[in-house]
Design an enzyme around this catalytic site. Structure first.
Site, PDB file in Angstrom:
ATOM      1  N   ASN A   1       7.580   8.440 -12.909  1.00 33.26           N
ATOM      2  CA  ASN A   1       8.553   8.169 -11.843  1.00 33.26           C
ATOM      3  C   ASN A   1       9.918   8.703 -12.279  1.00 33.26           C
ATOM      4  OD1 ASN A   1      10.375   7.063 -10.060  1.00 33.26           O
ATOM      5  ND2 ASN A   1       9.515   5.007 -10.102  1.00 33.26           N
TER       6      ASN A   1
ATOM      7  N   HIS B   1       7.356   9.588  -2.644  1.00 33.81           N
ATOM      8  CA  HIS B   1       7.981   9.262  -3.930  1.00 33.81           C
ATOM      9  C   HIS B   1       6.878   8.974  -4.949  1.00 33.81           C
ATOM     10  CE1 HIS B   1      10.360   7.575  -7.015  1.00 33.81           C
ATOM     11  NE2 HIS B   1      10.117   6.311  -6.744  1.00 33.81           N
TER      12      HIS B   1
ATOM     13  N   CYS C   1      15.764   5.570  -5.882  1.00 32.32           N
ATOM     14  CA  CYS C   1      14.693   6.571  -5.757  1.00 32.32           C
ATOM     15  C   CYS C   1      14.685   7.256  -4.397  1.00 32.32           C
ATOM     16  CB  CYS C   1      13.332   5.932  -6.005  1.00 32.32           C
ATOM     17  SG  CYS C   1      13.204   5.109  -7.581  1.00 32.32           S
TER      18      CYS C   1
END
Ligand code: UT7
Length: 325
Positions: free
Chosen positions: A277, A246, A112
């Site tokens: 996500n 994030h 990520c």
């Protein structure tokens, strides 16, 4: 000369997977998902739509926004943990899709945190004079590694892509990459895994995560990356106009943002409620949306931060510039 972002783009697949849809697939409910993650829906790619397809769509939007053509690109970087294949790289597939014949191409794997890692590489390539224009793409088809019978992970992830052009071009409006911090901790590598595709394992393709442990690391690591990045740029949190973390979980975002007491909560940009996500793509999708929807003035700073498997984490500060740098 400072490298700067001269254009951004993103791509989200059409199909929406809502919490109500997930209620029919696993034992969960909308209330639990919203209160624990902030997510209401996420996007899912078509079966015949892959990481390179979504990445190419985001890249075209970024090239348009930057006002340059594919043959002006010197390097294509693709951040992804869900590449089309181990070989060829998704960056080579995108190079062909765009017709970017002059460009070298490689994939970057930092889970990520991939967008921030790729940003650091792009910045170095531009500032050392190796490249004039680097096309950075983050693209994830996470639905291909999600186990839709595992309620602890399947509610979290979505598909999507983001892109930007990092350039040395003079005289164009852009966002200078003022500072970047990167970090990793391989000792915690077992907390988030996709145990497949490498030489050690076969056919165990689903993502697995120790959610609670990861949560604590995410808050702490993103905060420390932001603080390091601010100090590297000799800035304070009061100098930051927008924080783009994030988009892993609304509670992680809020817990992390609360540690910056001088940053107003409304200056923390969020897309987690609608896209979930999207791993490496998440910071770039949010950045593209922010830049398209807010007027950022010359000299304003945007702080990006990400965290993910590896473990890896990082942060970057972009500084708006209306003139050549
Ligand atoms: O992008 C890379 C980085 N990723 C992250 O940063 C994600 C970090 N972790 C998280 O976001 C959170 O830890 C989760 C959203 C994954 C989980 O939230 P949590 O508040 O940490 O919940 P938990 O794992 O402690 O689970 C609490 C309870 C458990 O039940 P018991 O054992 O207490 O009876 C779970 O089985 O909630 C249960 N549960 C669910 N219940 C309804 C877990 N998933 C679900 C679900 N629906 N989908």
């Amino acid at each position: 000369m400072k490298a700067k972002i001269i254009g951004t783009g993103s791509y989200l697949p059409e199909r929406i997977l809502t919490n109500q849809d997930l209620e029919k697939m696993v034992e969960t409910d909308d209330e639990w998902i919203v209160s624990r993650t902030g997510m209401k829906e996420r996007r899912i790619a078509r079966p015949d739509e892959y990481t390179s397809d979504m990445g190419a769509a985001a890249a075209r939007a970024a090239l348009d926004d930057a006002g340059i053509t594919a043959d002006e690109i010197d390097f294509i970087l693709v951040a992804t943990i869900t590449p089309d294949y181990l070989c060829p790289s998704s960056s080579c597939l995108i190079q062909t899709a765009l017709g970017a014949k002059r460009a070298a191409a490689m994939d970057v794997q930092a889970a990520c945190t991939g967008y921030i890692y790729a940003l650091a590489i792009a910045k170095s390539f531009v500032e050392t004079g190796l490249c004039k224009n680097v096309l950075l793409i983050a693209s994830e088809k996470l639905s291909s590694v999600v186990d839709y019978t595992d309620r602890s992970t399947c509610i979290l992830f979505g598909d999507g892509a983001s892109a930007c052009v990092v350039s040395s071009a003079e005289g164009k409006k852009g966002y200078a990459i003022s500072s970047i911090c990167l970090a990793s901790d391989g000792e915690q590598s077992s907390l988030i895994t996709i145990p497949t595709g490498g030489c050690r394992t076969q056919a165990q393709q689903y993502v697995k995560m120790a959610g609670n442990e990861v949560f604590k690391h995410a808050v702490r690591r993103m905060e420390s990356a932001c603080r390091d990045c601010l100090s590297l740029a000799q800035l304070n949190e009061t100098d930051i106009s927008w924080l783009i973390p994030h988009q892993a979980n609304i509670r992680i975002i809020d817990a992390m943002a609360k540690r910056f007491e001088h940053l107003p909560p409304e200056r923390v940009f969020k897309t987690v409620h609608k896209y979930g996500n999207t791993s490496a793509s998440s910071v770039g999708i949010a950045l593209d949306e922010l830049l398209k929807q807010e007027k950022i003035q010359h000299g304003e700073h945007i702080l990006l931060t990400a965290f993910g498997g590896g473990l890896t984490w990082g942060a970057a500060i972009l500084t708006s510039s209306g003139e050549s740098i």
